[in-house]
Design an enzyme around this catalytic site. Structure first.
Site, PDB file in Angstrom:
ATOM      1  N   GLU A   1     -17.524  69.390  62.136  1.00 39.29           N
ATOM      2  CA  GLU A   1     -16.236  68.864  62.580  1.00 39.29           C
ATOM      3  C   GLU A   1     -15.071  69.735  62.123  1.00 39.29           C
ATOM      4  O   GLU A   1     -14.116  69.934  62.855  1.00 39.29           O
ATOM      5  CB  GLU A   1     -16.042  67.420  62.101  1.00 39.29           C
ATOM      6  CG  GLU A   1     -16.908  66.398  62.829  1.00 39.29           C
ATOM      7  CD  GLU A   1     -16.680  66.365  64.337  1.00 39.29           C
ATOM      8  OE1 GLU A   1     -15.613  66.825  64.800  1.00 39.29           O
ATOM      9  OE2 GLU A   1     -17.571  65.898  65.059  1.00 39.29           O
TER      10      GLU A   1
ATOM     11  N   GLN B   1      -9.987  72.828  66.997  1.00 37.45           N
ATOM     12  CA  GLN B   1      -9.312  73.848  67.824  1.00 37.45           C
ATOM     13  C   GLN B   1     -10.207  75.041  68.134  1.00 37.45           C
ATOM     14  O   GLN B   1      -9.729  76.153  68.344  1.00 37.45           O
ATOM     15  CB  GLN B   1      -8.032  74.337  67.124  1.00 37.45           C
ATOM     16  CG  GLN B   1      -7.027  73.239  66.877  1.00 37.45           C
ATOM     17  CD  GLN B   1      -6.413  72.729  68.141  1.00 37.45           C
ATOM     18  OE1 GLN B   1      -5.564  73.369  68.732  1.00 37.45           O
ATOM     19  NE2 GLN B   1      -6.864  71.566  68.601  1.00 37.45           N
ATOM     20  N   THR B   2     -11.514  74.825  68.102  1.00 33.23           N
ATOM     21  CA  THR B   2     -12.453  75.928  68.284  1.00 33.23           C
ATOM     22  C   THR B   2     -13.593  75.463  69.190  1.00 33.23           C
ATOM     23  O   THR B   2     -14.022  74.309  69.108  1.00 33.23           O
ATOM     24  CB  THR B   2     -13.010  76.370  66.917  1.00 33.23           C
ATOM     25  OG1 THR B   2     -11.917  76.588  66.019  1.00 33.23           O
ATOM     26  CG2 THR B   2     -13.823  77.639  67.019  1.00 33.23           C
TER      27      THR B   2
ATOM     28  N   LEU C   1     -13.330  83.143  62.477  1.00 32.92           N
ATOM     29  CA  LEU C   1     -13.210  81.799  63.072  1.00 32.92           C
ATOM     30  C   LEU C   1     -11.756  81.356  63.216  1.00 32.92           C
ATOM     31  O   LEU C   1     -11.445  80.488  64.029  1.00 32.92           O
ATOM     32  CB  LEU C   1     -13.945  80.762  62.209  1.00 32.92           C
ATOM     33  CG  LEU C   1     -15.250  80.183  62.709  1.00 32.92           C
ATOM     34  CD1 LEU C   1     -15.613  78.955  61.883  1.00 32.92           C
ATOM     35  CD2 LEU C   1     -15.159  79.774  64.184  1.00 32.92           C
TER      36      LEU C   1
ATOM     37  N   TYR D   1      -8.355  62.453  63.001  1.00 33.08           N
ATOM     38  CA  TYR D   1      -9.475  62.674  63.918  1.00 33.08           C
ATOM     39  C   TYR D   1     -10.789  62.855  63.162  1.00 33.08           C
ATOM     40  O   TYR D   1     -11.796  62.182  63.434  1.00 33.08           O
ATOM     41  CB  TYR D   1      -9.247  63.884  64.843  1.00 33.08           C
ATOM     42  CG  TYR D   1     -10.575  64.353  65.384  1.00 33.08           C
ATOM     43  CD1 TYR D   1     -11.200  63.624  66.394  1.00 33.08           C
ATOM     44  CD2 TYR D   1     -11.267  65.420  64.819  1.00 33.08           C
ATOM     45  CE1 TYR D   1     -12.474  63.961  66.838  1.00 33.08           C
ATOM     46  CE2 TYR D   1     -12.533  65.759  65.243  1.00 33.08           C
ATOM     47  CZ  TYR D   1     -13.130  65.034  66.248  1.00 33.08           C
ATOM     48  OH  TYR D   1     -14.377  65.348  66.667  1.00 33.08           O
TER      49      TYR D   1
ATOM     50  N   ASP E   1      -9.646  63.028  69.907  1.00 32.80           N
ATOM     51  CA  ASP E   1      -9.427  64.468  69.948  1.00 32.80           C
ATOM     52  C   ASP E   1      -8.829  64.838  71.304  1.00 32.80           C
ATOM     53  O   ASP E   1      -8.453  63.965  72.084  1.00 32.80           O
ATOM     54  CB  ASP E   1     -10.748  65.207  69.707  1.00 32.80           C
ATOM     55  CG  ASP E   1     -11.629  65.163  70.936  1.00 32.80           C
ATOM     56  OD1 ASP E   1     -11.565  64.161  71.683  1.00 32.80           O
ATOM     57  OD2 ASP E   1     -12.380  66.124  71.171  1.00 32.80           O
TER      58      ASP E   1
ATOM     59  N   CYS F   1     -15.156  64.587  88.995  1.00 31.76           N
ATOM     60  CA  CYS F   1     -15.023  63.128  89.065  1.00 31.76           C
ATOM     61  C   CYS F   1     -16.225  62.451  89.732  1.00 31.76           C
ATOM     62  O   CYS F   1     -16.562  61.309  89.398  1.00 31.76           O
ATOM     63  CB  CYS F   1     -13.733  62.759  89.781  1.00 31.76           C
ATOM     64  SG  CYS F   1     -12.252  63.361  88.913  1.00 31.76           S
TER      65      CYS F   1
ATOM     66  N   CYS G   1     -18.662  61.257  87.205  1.00 36.21           N
ATOM     67  CA  CYS G   1     -18.154  60.479  86.080  1.00 36.21           C
ATOM     68  C   CYS G   1     -18.638  59.030  86.107  1.00 36.21           C
ATOM     69  O   CYS G   1     -18.537  58.357  87.137  1.00 36.21           O
ATOM     70  CB  CYS G   1     -16.628  60.499  86.083  1.00 36.21           C
ATOM     71  SG  CYS G   1     -15.915  59.621  84.683  1.00 36.21           S
TER      72      CYS G   1
ATOM     73  N   THR H   1      -0.910  81.961  67.614  1.00 37.62           N
ATOM     74  CA  THR H   1      -0.451  80.765  68.293  1.00 37.62           C
ATOM     75  C   THR H   1       1.057  80.806  68.522  1.00 37.62           C
ATOM     76  O   THR H   1       1.531  80.393  69.567  1.00 37.62           O
ATOM     77  CB  THR H   1      -0.800  79.511  67.468  1.00 37.62           C
ATOM     78  OG1 THR H   1      -2.165  79.587  67.096  1.00 37.62           O
ATOM     79  CG2 THR H   1      -0.563  78.265  68.272  1.00 37.62           C
TER      80      THR H   1
END
Length: 360
Positions: free
Chosen positions: A46, A51-52, A89, A129, A147, A207, A210, A306
């Site tokens: 986790e 963000q990876t 990373l 999260y 998330d 969709c 789904c 970023t």
DNA sequence: TATACGTGGAA
DNA sequence: TTTCCAAGTAT
């Protein structure tokens, strides 16, 4: 919040769990169906997944588990070794906090992760999260992990038109409505995210595949792909500077541990100037140590962060060093022992192949 | 609430 | 080439 069809929540939960039992992807940190995963594995994955992408994390996760099979092993490691294993990373505060967290879990919790959201939240690197993800996935507690995937699914399911991040509260409410009371919190958390990652994708959502298509408000309105809306991002400034490749004539060059806080804190780098906005001024910046025979390589490294873009001119030269803290003369072969960010690996690659540093 | 914090892949 | 974005957290 309004919905087109109004299938009951328990029925929606059942639909999602059934879908997940068929489409669950295998991942290095994921236990086989029906098997309770190792909390250490859940936590480590986790943190790495923040963000990876899943694809990027895979090899890093495997490497960490091999090097440090238990949280106690990780706690005993040197921070430098953890950073070196993490190198590439990104978001290196995660690695520093990972190590701190391993130490806390080992020393203050006897090597067992807390099982509650509140307990997990007190640990470094674990936010809302991740606490919910660990509590549900590792311990099957009824926690709702929100998330980016879940934000997208919920935004569309309820057709929330307000842009992120302002819609976070509404999204949290919607996610809780859909998740609470489900019979398998661990699977449900993963299913919710898996749906967002593989079906309810940012572009061209599938969709037709789904399990919730009958009840999705955005699909009904024909605006699924437009959601979630996002507040515009500020423009990225460009910064300029120089990096220096100082060779010693024995196939080695100089790196040193970056000082200060924040960006690349605790990582190694080639000697570099400050990175500033004024390109002309940057060209006049001197090296951070006394050096001789300075020469521009005529090459530059470009790197995008970023919040800013960076352009570094590459220079070669000679120095006796001795001034820089944490300095080391290294060869291309023993680089993996050092935590070098990708930016610096790019620069080193250009130097060692482009124009072999002239030796003394 | 807004900003700092990495990287690589896809369109 | 540019833009977006991927299982967010800390301050």
């Amino acid at each position: 919040m309004s919905r087109p069809k109004k299938t009951s929540v328990p029925e929606l939960q059942s639909q999602l769990l059934t879908w997940f039992s068929r489409h669950r992807r295998a991942m290095p940190w994921r236990a086989p169906k029906g098997v309770r995963p190792d909390p250490y594995h859940v936590w480590l994955s986790e943190i790495m997944l923040q963000q990876t992408t899943v694809v990027t994390v895979g090899p890093y996760f495997t490497k960490f588990i091999q090097k440090w099979p238990t949280v106690q092993d990780l706690a005993k490691a040197k921070q430098d070794d953890v950073l070196a294993a993490w190198a590439g990373l990104g978001y290196y505060a995660r690695a520093r906090n990972l190590h701190k967290c391993a130490i806390e879990v080992t020393q203050k919790h006897g090597g067992a992760f807390p099982r509650t959201i509140e307990g997990l939240l007190e640990l470094p690197g674990i936010g809302p999260y991740t606490a919910a993800a660990i509590a549900s996935i590792a311990f099957d507690q009824p926690a709702v992990a929100v998330d980016g995937n879940v934000e997208r699914v919920v935004s569309r399911f309820f057709a929330i038109g307000e842009p992120l991040p302002f819609s976070k509260e509404a999204i949290r409410k919607g996610a809780a409505e859909l998740a609470l009371g489900n019979p398998h919190p661990g699977d449900f958390t993963q299913a919710f995210m898996e749906l967002g990652a593989t079906v309810c994708t940012p572009r061209k959502p599938k969709c037709v595949l789904c399990p919730w298509r009958e009840d999705c408000a955005a699909l009904k309105k024909g605006i699924a792909e437009e959601l979630p809306r996002k507040a515009p991002k500020p423009e990225k400034p460009v910064r300029y500077g120089k990096v220096f490749y100082f060779a010693n004539g024995r196939g080695e060059f100089l790196i040193h541990k970056r000082q200060g806080q924040g960006l690349y804190e605790g990582l190694y780098q080639l000697p570099t100037t400050e990175w500033i906005a004024n390109r002309a001024a940057a060209r006049r910046l001197p090296p951070p140590v006394k050096a001789a025979r300075l020469e521009s390589l005529g090459a530059e490294v470009r790197h995008s962060f970023t919040h800013f873009d960076l352009i570094l001119e590459i220079w070669t030269g000679h120095t006796k060093n001795t001034v820089l803290a944490g300095a080391a003369w290294v060869s291309a072969e023993n680089l993996e022992k050092y935590a070098l960010p990708t930016l610096m690996k790019k620069a080193i690659r250009l130097c060692s192949q482009g124009k072999p540093a002239k030796t003394a």
